[in-house]
Motif scaffolding. Structure first.
Motif, PDB file in Angstrom:
ATOM      1  N   UNK A 117      32.157  33.903  55.170  1.00 13.95           N
ATOM      2  CA  UNK A 117      30.993  34.759  55.008  1.00 13.95           C
ATOM      3  C   UNK A 117      31.402  36.205  55.212  1.00 13.95           C
ATOM      4  N   UNK A 118      31.208  37.057  54.257  1.00 13.84           N
ATOM      5  CA  UNK A 118      30.664  36.790  52.931  1.00 13.84           C
ATOM      6  C   UNK A 118      31.732  36.238  51.991  1.00 13.84           C
ATOM      7  N   UNK A 119      31.273  35.697  50.870  1.00 15.86           N
ATOM      8  CA  UNK A 119      32.178  35.199  49.833  1.00 15.86           C
ATOM      9  C   UNK A 119      32.157  36.192  48.678  1.00 15.86           C
ATOM     10  N   UNK A 120      33.333  36.498  48.166  1.00 13.10           N
ATOM     11  CA  UNK A 120      33.432  37.387  47.013  1.00 13.10           C
ATOM     12  C   UNK A 120      33.348  36.552  45.738  1.00 13.10           C
ATOM     13  N   UNK A 121      32.603  37.053  44.796  1.00 13.70           N
ATOM     14  CA  UNK A 121      32.479  36.409  43.492  1.00 13.70           C
ATOM     15  C   UNK A 121      33.089  37.369  42.483  1.00 13.70           C
ATOM     16  N   UNK A 122      34.117  36.920  41.773  1.00 18.00           N
ATOM     17  CA  UNK A 122      34.763  37.775  40.781  1.00 18.00           C
ATOM     18  C   UNK A 122      34.506  37.194  39.404  1.00 18.00           C
ATOM     19  N   UNK A 123      34.093  38.054  38.483  1.00 15.69           N
ATOM     20  CA  UNK A 123      33.810  37.599  37.124  1.00 15.69           C
ATOM     21  C   UNK A 123      34.056  38.747  36.158  1.00 15.69           C
ATOM     22  N   UNK A 124      34.065  38.416  34.881  1.00 14.75           N
ATOM     23  CA  UNK A 124      34.280  39.415  33.840  1.00 14.75           C
ATOM     24  C   UNK A 124      33.027  39.540  32.987  1.00 14.75           C
ATOM     25  N   UNK A 125      32.783  40.753  32.533  1.00 15.96           N
ATOM     26  CA  UNK A 125      31.643  41.045  31.673  1.00 15.96           C
ATOM     27  C   UNK A 125      32.203  41.587  30.368  1.00 15.96           C
ATOM     28  N   UNK A 126      31.677  41.084  29.250  1.00 17.60           N
ATOM     29  CA  UNK A 126      32.124  41.551  27.941  1.00 17.60           C
ATOM     30  C   UNK A 126      31.863  43.049  27.794  1.00 17.60           C
ATOM     31  N   UNK A 127      32.693  43.682  26.999  1.00 20.13           N
ATOM     32  CA  UNK A 127      32.642  45.134  26.794  1.00 20.13           C
ATOM     33  C   UNK A 127      31.231  45.627  26.460  1.00 20.13           C
ATOM     34  N   UNK A 161      38.105  48.985  31.442  1.00 19.95           N
ATOM     35  CA  UNK A 161      38.136  47.668  30.798  1.00 19.95           C
ATOM     36  C   UNK A 161      39.571  47.160  30.730  1.00 19.95           C
ATOM     37  N   UNK A 162      39.733  45.855  30.738  1.00 16.47           N
ATOM     38  CA  UNK A 162      41.043  45.239  30.568  1.00 16.47           C
ATOM     39  C   UNK A 162      41.513  45.539  29.141  1.00 16.47           C
ATOM     40  N   UNK A 163      42.727  46.039  28.969  1.00 11.43           N
ATOM     41  CA  UNK A 163      43.241  46.452  27.666  1.00 11.43           C
ATOM     42  C   UNK A 163      43.371  45.286  26.692  1.00 11.43           C
ATOM     43  N   UNK A 164      43.638  44.087  27.194  1.00 10.96           N
ATOM     44  CA  UNK A 164      43.833  42.928  26.315  1.00 10.96           C
ATOM     45  C   UNK A 164      42.523  42.230  25.960  1.00 10.96           C
ATOM     46  N   UNK A 165      41.666  42.017  26.956  1.00  9.61           N
ATOM     47  CA  UNK A 165      40.442  41.239  26.728  1.00  9.61           C
ATOM     48  C   UNK A 165      39.221  42.097  26.454  1.00  9.61           C
TER      49      UNK A 165
END
Length: 189
Positions: A117-127, A161-165
């Motif tokens: 606690x706390x928990x980190x949530x990592x995710x990606x969002x489209x451009x 933004x990630x250069x590849x994705x």
């Protein structure tokens, strides 16, 4: 030496493991044994200076020797503390990766400590949606096998933004106050 049980909860500051420090303990004892004599010398030289029996320089020399001895003691104490591995935060300690008596270096993994606690949530969002997400954005997520929906808030986004994705990496925090979720789960956001 190892001082934790695998899979147990540990508090911040708990001693987890210790490297052999007998040579440092011996150095500390030797230096601490010299301390009373060094303090006595300063006292004697101060008394003699008041009677003009010694120079001020003689007093400064013994004061410097005392300060050097005290600094050496602090240095050895710091080196002793570096032989101890303490929990940097509250959490669950994982499986032990070394045995008592094993050779250890600063890069040796002893065990994994996980904060619940706390928990980190990592995710990606489209451009195309990157502009919709910023610090403070609320989100909900689901965990496979659980009916409940959980709420979290974004606390940081990657600076570009990630250069590849062409996705934006985002992190949110869930306060997991009941320790109901285990770090590492996949989520649907």
């Amino acid at each position: 030496d190892i001082y934790f049980n695998e899979g147990s909860f540990v508090k911040k500051g708990t001693l987890l493991a210790k490297v052999n420090d007998t040579h440092l303990q011996a150095q500390l004892k030797r230096l601490e044994a010299q301390l009373p004599l060094a303090k006595e010398r300063v006292y004697r030289q101060g008394a003699l200076l008041q009677r003009d029996a010694v120079s001020k320089e003689a007093l400064e020399i013994v004061k410097t020797e005392l300060a050097t001895l005290e600094a050496d003691i602090e240095k050895v104490k710091a080196e002793i503390s570096m032989t101890e591995l303490r929990a940097p935060f509250d959490g669950i300690i994982g499986l032990r990766q070394v045995s008592v008596g094993a050779f250890a270096s600063p890069s040796t993994v002893i065990a994994k400590l996980t904060s619940l606690s706390p928990i980190k949530i990592e995710f990606s969002v489209a451009e195309r949606y990157a502009g919709d997400v910023s610090k403070g954005t609320s989100l909900t997520f689901k965990i496979s096998g659980k009916i409940d929906t959980f709420a979290a808030k974004v606390y940081a986004t990657e600076s570009s933004l990630d250069a590849e994705t062409h996705n934006l990496t985002v992190r949110a925090l869930y306060h997991n106050s009941n320790n109901e979720l285990i770090p590492g789960l996949y989520t649907d956001i």
